[in-house]
Design an enzyme around this catalytic site. Structure first.
Site, PDB file in Angstrom:
ATOM      1  N   CYS A 217       0.832  -1.209   0.000  1.00 35.00           N
ATOM      2  CA  CYS A 217       0.000   0.000   0.000  1.00 35.00           C
ATOM      3  C   CYS A 217       0.861   1.252   0.000  1.00 35.00           C
ATOM      4  CB  CYS A 217      -0.930  -0.026   1.219  1.00 35.00           C
ATOM      5  SG  CYS A 217      -2.021   1.400   1.314  1.00 35.00           S
TER       6      CYS A 217
ATOM      7  N   CYS B 226      -0.531   4.321   1.924  1.00 34.79           N
ATOM      8  CA  CYS B 226      -0.376   4.171   3.376  1.00 34.79           C
ATOM      9  C   CYS B 226       1.074   4.346   3.814  1.00 34.79           C
ATOM     10  CB  CYS B 226      -0.818   2.780   3.821  1.00 34.79           C
ATOM     11  SG  CYS B 226      -2.186   2.102   2.916  1.00 34.79           S
ATOM     12  N   ASP B 227       1.965   3.635   3.152  1.00 37.40           N
ATOM     13  CA  ASP B 227       3.340   3.524   3.672  1.00 37.40           C
ATOM     14  C   ASP B 227       4.373   4.338   2.902  1.00 37.40           C
ATOM     15  OD1 ASP B 227       2.332   1.762   5.552  1.00 37.40           O
ATOM     16  OD2 ASP B 227       2.688   0.005   4.309  1.00 37.40           O
TER      17      ASP B 227
HETATM   18  P1  FAD Z   1     -10.705  -5.939   5.510  1.00 38.12           P
HETATM   19  O1  FAD Z   1      -9.943  -4.980   6.332  1.00 38.12           O
HETATM   20  O2  FAD Z   1      -9.972  -6.813   4.555  1.00 38.12           O
HETATM   21  O3  FAD Z   1     -11.580  -6.804   6.490  1.00 38.12           O
HETATM   22  C1  FAD Z   1     -12.277  -7.936   6.048  1.00 38.12           C
HETATM   23  C2  FAD Z   1     -12.471  -8.845   7.235  1.00 38.12           C
HETATM   24  O4  FAD Z   1     -13.286  -9.925   6.844  1.00 38.12           O
HETATM   25  C3  FAD Z   1     -11.171  -9.454   7.774  1.00 38.12           C
HETATM   26  O5  FAD Z   1     -11.049  -9.163   9.153  1.00 38.12           O
HETATM   27  C4  FAD Z   1     -11.318 -10.950   7.509  1.00 38.12           C
HETATM   28  O6  FAD Z   1     -10.768 -11.739   8.545  1.00 38.12           O
HETATM   29  C5  FAD Z   1     -12.831 -11.096   7.463  1.00 38.12           C
HETATM   30  N1  FAD Z   1     -13.247 -12.227   6.649  1.00 38.12           N
HETATM   31  C6  FAD Z   1     -12.883 -12.504   5.367  1.00 38.12           C
HETATM   32  N2  FAD Z   1     -13.510 -13.610   4.938  1.00 38.12           N
HETATM   33  C7  FAD Z   1     -14.284 -14.043   5.979  1.00 38.12           C
HETATM   34  C8  FAD Z   1     -15.161 -15.149   6.144  1.00 38.12           C
HETATM   35  N3  FAD Z   1     -15.378 -16.027   5.161  1.00 38.12           N
HETATM   36  N4  FAD Z   1     -15.792 -15.312   7.328  1.00 38.12           N
HETATM   37  C9  FAD Z   1     -15.587 -14.426   8.353  1.00 38.12           C
HETATM   38  N5  FAD Z   1     -14.756 -13.365   8.239  1.00 38.12           N
HETATM   39  C10 FAD Z   1     -14.125 -13.162   7.061  1.00 38.12           C
HETATM   40  N6  FAD Z   1      -5.671   1.982   4.422  1.00 38.12           N
HETATM   41  C11 FAD Z   1      -5.611   3.275   4.866  1.00 38.12           C
HETATM   42  O7  FAD Z   1      -6.591   3.999   4.808  1.00 38.12           O
HETATM   43  N7  FAD Z   1      -4.458   3.755   5.433  1.00 38.12           N
HETATM   44  C12 FAD Z   1      -3.355   3.016   5.608  1.00 38.12           C
HETATM   45  O8  FAD Z   1      -2.336   3.503   6.109  1.00 38.12           O
HETATM   46  C13 FAD Z   1      -3.408   1.659   5.155  1.00 38.12           C
HETATM   47  N8  FAD Z   1      -2.332   0.861   5.334  1.00 38.12           N
HETATM   48  C14 FAD Z   1      -2.398  -0.443   4.943  1.00 38.12           C
HETATM   49  C15 FAD Z   1      -1.292  -1.245   5.178  1.00 38.12           C
HETATM   50  C16 FAD Z   1      -1.324  -2.573   4.840  1.00 38.12           C
HETATM   51  C17 FAD Z   1      -0.114  -3.439   5.127  1.00 38.12           C
HETATM   52  C18 FAD Z   1      -2.494  -3.127   4.217  1.00 38.12           C
HETATM   53  C19 FAD Z   1      -2.543  -4.585   3.854  1.00 38.12           C
HETATM   54  C20 FAD Z   1      -3.587  -2.316   3.948  1.00 38.12           C
HETATM   55  C21 FAD Z   1      -3.559  -0.960   4.315  1.00 38.12           C
HETATM   56  N9  FAD Z   1      -4.634  -0.120   4.085  1.00 38.12           N
HETATM   57  C22 FAD Z   1      -4.602   1.176   4.540  1.00 38.12           C
HETATM   58  C23 FAD Z   1      -5.861  -0.581   3.390  1.00 38.12           C
HETATM   59  C24 FAD Z   1      -6.957  -0.940   4.419  1.00 38.12           C
HETATM   60  O9  FAD Z   1      -6.438  -1.855   5.346  1.00 38.12           O
HETATM   61  C25 FAD Z   1      -8.178  -1.532   3.708  1.00 38.12           C
HETATM   62  O10 FAD Z   1      -8.652  -0.635   2.716  1.00 38.12           O
HETATM   63  C26 FAD Z   1      -9.326  -1.787   4.690  1.00 38.12           C
HETATM   64  O11 FAD Z   1      -8.896  -2.608   5.740  1.00 38.12           O
HETATM   65  C27 FAD Z   1     -10.518  -2.444   4.000  1.00 38.12           C
HETATM   66  O12 FAD Z   1     -11.481  -2.722   4.958  1.00 38.12           O
HETATM   67  P2  FAD Z   1     -12.615  -3.839   4.738  1.00 38.12           P
HETATM   68  O13 FAD Z   1     -13.419  -3.834   5.982  1.00 38.12           O
HETATM   69  O14 FAD Z   1     -13.268  -3.650   3.456  1.00 38.12           O
HETATM   70  O15 FAD Z   1     -11.826  -5.217   4.588  1.00 38.12           O
END
Ligand code: FAD
Ligand code: NAP
Length: 313
Positions: A134, A137-138
């Protein structure tokens, strides 16, 4: 018992959906999260672009209070992986991996996406400590430094351009002799003064110490290796949408997806299936940011409340 709303996934999108559905009056709302709530941001060592949150804070720090806030309004977290969501008539069925099932009037799916890993030595060991997926982010952590970007698609090229504004130099390493990106983006990359394009080369090993990454060894098609000493390596080799729970036994999906497997939604986070909403990284055109995922969760929740109210009253 039939749930008013089942939320699948407990990242920023799912947790925000949990906050808004419960605080907005839905009863019997369960968030099914297979691990600890928080989502993929809990892997990040630092987040500094969540509005209003200043100072040095890890992704884990940011997400820590979210589940408690939801719990206060009645959200139940069940730690279980969901295998599949189906719909029969008016009711959804949540099929859990442990074999149990539960019915719900509405479903908010927020299972996110997972950046693909390139699969080279040291990638996992240094993930979050110099290896990142990302740039938004980083990237700032490498301001005034050199970085390596791996990948040859639109994401890699666009992120290389973003990083080139912050970093003194970006080495763009791609395994083939051609990029799979928009011609205009390729031209901008070729024209950039501080991007060195390295084609026909793939990462062999990222190395470092307890402080983080010190460099990466790449190998070209003729087996020549090159050691590039950088503190940061960004990997953009595509994303996997976590859409498995939508897949039905006959191979079809519970709602419409695009070619990349992202859930097609409208501006209200409504999918093509009544009562099913999608939020966060897994939906089309997601900016893949915490603040956007949280916003989606709120929108989906408000729509789920209207849907359930209309259905039951
Ligand atoms: P996710 O965060 O992916 O959450 C999905 C959840 O669903 C997970 O907890 C997973 O365990 C759960 N899940 C999946 N499948 C199942 C299932 N079948 N049953 C039950 N549970 C399930 N964004 C920023 O804004 N700023 C930053 O600085 C930033 N830094 C980042 C750094 C890294 C290393 C990464 C990888 C990403 C970063 N991001 C950042 C991006 C950000 O993390 C994502 O955009 C955000 O987390 C998306 O949220 P979400 O809820 O859509 O999905
Ligand atoms: P992508 O198009 O799938 O490209 C992934 C790139 O990573 C490819 O160049 C691929 O190489 C390379 N790669 C894959 N696995 C690798 C490995 N193990 N080691 C080294 N390299 C590897 O993914 P994306 O760039 O994330 O884009 C995803 C989709 O979103 C695409 O449809 C893209 O067009 C779209 N997108 C659009 C925009 C835009 O419209 N502005 C912006 C971003 C993304 P090969 O080329 O050899 O396969």
């Amino acid at each position: 018992m039939i749930l008013d709303c089942a939320i699948i996934g407990g990242g920023p999108a799912g947790l925000t959906a949990g906050l808004y559905t419960t605080r907005g009056g839905l009863e019997n709302v369960v968030m099914f999260e297979k691990g600890m709530p928080g989502g993929q941001i809990t892997n990040s060592s630092e987040i500094e672009n969540y509005p209003g949150v200043t100072g040095e804070i890890t992704g884990m720090d940011l997400m820590m209070p979210w589940p408690d806030q939801c719990k206060k309004f009645g959200l139940v977290h069940e730690m279980v992986a969901v295998e599949r969501v189906s719909k029969d008539g008016e009711l959804f069925t949540i099929h859990k991996e442990n074999g149990d099932t539960v019915n719900a009037h509405s479903v908010i799916i927020a299972t996110g996406s997972s950046p693909k890993r390139a699969g080279f030595k040291g990638e996992e060991e240094f993930f979050g400590r110099g290896v990142s997926t990302c740039a938004t982010c980083d990237g700032f952590f490498y301001k005034g430094k050199e970085v390596v970007v791996i990948g040859g698609g639109d994401t890699a090229l666009e992120e290389a351009l973003y990083l080139a504004k912050l970093c003194t130099k970006v080495y763009l390493v791609h395994r083939r002799d051609k990029f799979r990106s928009a011609p205009n983006t390729i031209k901008r990359v070729e024209d950039a003064q501080n991007i060195e394009i390295i084609l026909n080369s793939a990462p062999e090993e990222v190395y470092g110490d307890a402080m983080g990454v010190n460099g990466i060894i790449i190998k070209d098609n003729n087996n020549n290796t090159r050691d590039i000493q950088v503190p940061g390596v960004f990997i953009f080799v595509g994303y996997n949408v976590n859409n498995n729970t939508l897949k039905q036994p006959d191979g079809s999906y519970l709602c419409d997806l695009n070619e990349a497997g992202e859930v097609i939604v409208d501006l209200n986070m409504k999918t093509s299936t009544d009562g099913l909403f999608a939020a966060g990284d897994m939906r089309i055109n997601a900016p893949k940011q915490v603040v956007c995922a949280a916003g989606d969760g709120a929108v989906a929740a408000l729509q789920a409340i209207s849907y359930v109210d209309e259905k039951l009253n």
